[in-house]
Design a protein around this motif. Structure first.
Motif, PDB file in Angstrom:
ATOM      1  N   ILE A  35       0.932  -1.425   0.037  1.00 49.80           N
ATOM      2  CA  ILE A  35      -0.019  -0.058  -0.119  1.00 49.80           C
ATOM      3  C   ILE A  35       0.744   1.211   0.003  1.00 49.80           C
ATOM      4  O   ILE A  35       0.648   2.245  -0.825  1.00 49.80           O
ATOM      5  CB  ILE A  35      -1.217  -0.115   1.051  1.00 49.80           C
ATOM      6  CG1 ILE A  35      -2.064  -1.111   0.888  1.00 49.80           C
ATOM      7  CG2 ILE A  35      -1.674   1.250   1.479  1.00 49.80           C
ATOM      8  CD1 ILE A  35      -2.814  -1.359   1.962  1.00 49.80           C
ATOM      9  N   ASP A  36       2.046   1.237   0.869  1.00 52.55           N
ATOM     10  CA  ASP A  36       2.849   2.198   0.888  1.00 52.55           C
ATOM     11  C   ASP A  36       3.468   2.387  -0.491  1.00 52.55           C
ATOM     12  O   ASP A  36       3.727   3.597  -0.827  1.00 52.55           O
ATOM     13  CB  ASP A  36       3.876   2.081   1.893  1.00 52.55           C
ATOM     14  CG  ASP A  36       4.759   3.108   2.125  1.00 52.55           C
ATOM     15  OD1 ASP A  36       4.294   4.557   2.296  1.00 52.55           O
ATOM     16  OD2 ASP A  36       5.852   2.916   2.781  1.00 52.55           O
ATOM     17  N   ALA A  37       3.703   1.487  -1.057  1.00 57.66           N
ATOM     18  CA  ALA A  37       4.563   1.760  -2.359  1.00 57.66           C
ATOM     19  C   ALA A  37       3.605   2.001  -3.375  1.00 57.66           C
ATOM     20  O   ALA A  37       4.059   2.803  -4.364  1.00 57.66           O
ATOM     21  CB  ALA A  37       4.928  -0.068  -2.740  1.00 57.66           C
ATOM     22  N   MET A  38       2.499   1.555  -3.515  1.00 57.74           N
ATOM     23  CA  MET A  38       1.598   2.177  -4.496  1.00 57.74           C
ATOM     24  C   MET A  38       1.270   3.804  -4.099  1.00 57.74           C
ATOM     25  O   MET A  38       1.230   4.575  -5.327  1.00 57.74           O
ATOM     26  CB  MET A  38      -0.012   1.824  -4.451  1.00 57.74           C
ATOM     27  CG  MET A  38      -0.334   0.065  -4.858  1.00 57.74           C
ATOM     28  SD  MET A  38       0.576  -0.229  -6.573  1.00 57.74           S
ATOM     29  CE  MET A  38      -0.258   0.283  -7.513  1.00 57.74           C
ATOM     30  N   GLU A  39       1.542   4.015  -3.008  1.00 53.57           N
ATOM     31  CA  GLU A  39       1.288   5.521  -2.745  1.00 53.57           C
ATOM     32  C   GLU A  39       2.533   6.367  -3.365  1.00 53.57           C
ATOM     33  O   GLU A  39       2.486   7.208  -4.119  1.00 53.57           O
ATOM     34  CB  GLU A  39       1.169   5.663  -1.352  1.00 53.57           C
ATOM     35  CG  GLU A  39       0.308   7.195  -0.749  1.00 53.57           C
ATOM     36  CD  GLU A  39       1.406   8.131  -0.776  1.00 53.57           C
ATOM     37  OE1 GLU A  39       1.299   9.173  -1.222  1.00 53.57           O
ATOM     38  OE2 GLU A  39       2.709   7.806  -0.144  1.00 53.57           O
ATOM     39  N   LEU A  41       4.461   5.383  -5.659  1.00 54.03           N
ATOM     40  CA  LEU A  41       4.493   5.321  -6.889  1.00 54.03           C
ATOM     41  C   LEU A  41       3.654   6.262  -7.796  1.00 54.03           C
ATOM     42  O   LEU A  41       3.719   6.672  -9.147  1.00 54.03           O
ATOM     43  CB  LEU A  41       4.171   3.984  -7.695  1.00 54.03           C
ATOM     44  CG  LEU A  41       5.115   2.955  -7.454  1.00 54.03           C
ATOM     45  CD1 LEU A  41       4.633   1.273  -7.762  1.00 54.03           C
ATOM     46  CD2 LEU A  41       6.614   3.055  -8.084  1.00 54.03           C
ATOM     47  N   SER A  42       2.867   7.203  -7.015  1.00 54.74           N
ATOM     48  CA  SER A  42       2.042   8.100  -7.779  1.00 54.74           C
ATOM     49  C   SER A  42       2.811   9.303  -7.864  1.00 54.74           C
ATOM     50  O   SER A  42       2.281  10.250  -8.472  1.00 54.74           O
ATOM     51  CB  SER A  42       0.753   8.252  -6.677  1.00 54.74           C
ATOM     52  OG  SER A  42       1.056   8.907  -5.425  1.00 54.74           O
ATOM     53  N   HIS A  43       3.843   9.386  -7.222  1.00 55.67           N
ATOM     54  CA  HIS A  43       4.987  10.505  -7.344  1.00 55.67           C
ATOM     55  C   HIS A  43       6.122  10.253  -7.596  1.00 55.67           C
ATOM     56  O   HIS A  43       7.072  11.046  -7.834  1.00 55.67           O
ATOM     57  CB  HIS A  43       4.758  11.748  -6.240  1.00 55.67           C
ATOM     58  CG  HIS A  43       4.779  11.018  -4.899  1.00 55.67           C
ATOM     59  ND1 HIS A  43       6.106  11.031  -4.191  1.00 55.67           N
ATOM     60  CD2 HIS A  43       3.663  10.884  -4.287  1.00 55.67           C
ATOM     61  CE1 HIS A  43       5.693  10.535  -3.013  1.00 55.67           C
ATOM     62  NE2 HIS A  43       4.391  10.346  -2.949  1.00 55.67           N
ATOM     63  N   VAL A  44       6.532   8.966  -7.814  1.00 56.59           N
ATOM     64  CA  VAL A  44       8.098   8.587  -8.440  1.00 56.59           C
ATOM     65  C   VAL A  44       7.793   7.531  -9.268  1.00 56.59           C
ATOM     66  O   VAL A  44       6.985   6.770  -9.320  1.00 56.59           O
ATOM     67  CB  VAL A  44       8.930   7.862  -7.000  1.00 56.59           C
ATOM     68  CG1 VAL A  44       9.976   7.229  -7.336  1.00 56.59           C
ATOM     69  CG2 VAL A  44       8.949   8.695  -5.787  1.00 56.59           C
ATOM     70  N   GLN A  45       8.561   7.833 -10.069  1.00 59.08           N
ATOM     71  CA  GLN A  45       8.773   6.803 -11.594  1.00 59.08           C
ATOM     72  C   GLN A  45       9.901   5.744 -11.466  1.00 59.08           C
ATOM     73  O   GLN A  45      11.050   6.206 -11.291  1.00 59.08           O
ATOM     74  CB  GLN A  45       8.747   7.745 -13.062  1.00 59.08           C
ATOM     75  CG  GLN A  45       9.004   6.791 -14.038  1.00 59.08           C
ATOM     76  CD  GLN A  45       7.685   6.098 -14.356  1.00 59.08           C
ATOM     77  OE1 GLN A  45       6.773   6.764 -14.416  1.00 59.08           O
ATOM     78  NE2 GLN A  45       7.793   4.859 -14.915  1.00 59.08           N
ATOM     79  N   ALA A  46       9.624   4.507 -10.829  1.00 58.63           N
ATOM     80  CA  ALA A  46      10.309   3.437 -10.846  1.00 58.63           C
ATOM     81  C   ALA A  46      10.800   2.776 -12.071  1.00 58.63           C
ATOM     82  O   ALA A  46       9.825   2.579 -12.885  1.00 58.63           O
ATOM     83  CB  ALA A  46       9.877   2.491  -9.677  1.00 58.63           C
ATOM     84  N   ASP A  47      11.741   2.473 -12.210  1.00 58.78           N
ATOM     85  CA  ASP A  47      12.470   1.590 -13.492  1.00 58.78           C
ATOM     86  C   ASP A  47      12.495   0.196 -13.124  1.00 58.78           C
ATOM     87  O   ASP A  47      12.384  -0.692 -14.030  1.00 58.78           O
ATOM     88  CB  ASP A  47      13.832   2.117 -13.986  1.00 58.78           C
ATOM     89  CG  ASP A  47      13.916   3.549 -14.424  1.00 58.78           C
ATOM     90  OD1 ASP A  47      13.276   3.834 -15.347  1.00 58.78           O
ATOM     91  OD2 ASP A  47      14.484   4.391 -13.695  1.00 58.78           O
ATOM     92  N   ILE A  48      12.530  -0.130 -11.852  1.00 57.39           N
ATOM     93  CA  ILE A  48      12.599  -1.536 -11.446  1.00 57.39           C
ATOM     94  C   ILE A  48      12.056  -1.669 -10.048  1.00 57.39           C
ATOM     95  O   ILE A  48      12.333  -0.543  -9.397  1.00 57.39           O
ATOM     96  CB  ILE A  48      14.013  -2.032 -11.654  1.00 57.39           C
ATOM     97  CG1 ILE A  48      14.179  -3.581 -11.339  1.00 57.39           C
ATOM     98  CG2 ILE A  48      15.088  -1.379 -10.679  1.00 57.39           C
ATOM     99  CD1 ILE A  48      15.342  -4.276 -11.805  1.00 57.39           C
TER     100      ILE A  48
END
Ligand code: MG
Length: 123
Positions: A35-39, A41-48
């Motif tokens: 849940i924290d990760a989905m949050e 990812l709403s403002h960080v673009q991860a490559d992996i």
């Protein structure tokens, strides 16, 4: 520079992975569960994305499923941290869209190799 999101409920493991990966000039973001990760990812673009299997709130498999149903993360490489005893769960994780597994305890050289390989698209 490539950005790596580390998702693990253990602060010790997050610290270890960050330490190892930062030596290679990756940008690191951390989250403590799905849940924290989905949050994040709403403002960080991860490559992996490196994700633990067992976490409270949203585990690694549920997290992988929600990534794969998200337009922006349909193809982003996912490495899952597991123990060797997780065979049935590994099968479910592959179905959910995980690209490969890393066994705990984590070996820094193998971690770096797998991350580099996935980022180059050769795994
Ligand atoms: Mg865990």
């Amino acid at each position: 520079m490539k950005t790596i999101l580390i998702v693990d409920d253990s602060p010790t493991i997050r610290k270890l992975l960050t330490y190892v990966l930062k030596k290679q000039d990756y940008i690191i973001a951390e989250a403590e569960d799905g849940i924290d990760a989905m949050e994040k990812l709403s403002h960080v673009q991860a490559d992996i994305i490196i994700v633990d299997l067992n976490m409270p709130n949203m585990d690694g498999i549920e997290f992988a499923k929600s990534l794969r149903s998200n337009f922006y993360y349909m193809d982003t490489p996912i490495i899952m941290l597991t123990t060797t005893k997780d065979d049935e769960l590994k099968r479910q994780a592959l179905e959910a869209g995980v690209n490969l597994f890393l066994n705990k305890p984590i070996q820094p050289n193998i971690l770096l190799y797998k991350v580099q390989s996935l980022l180059m698209g050769v795994e």
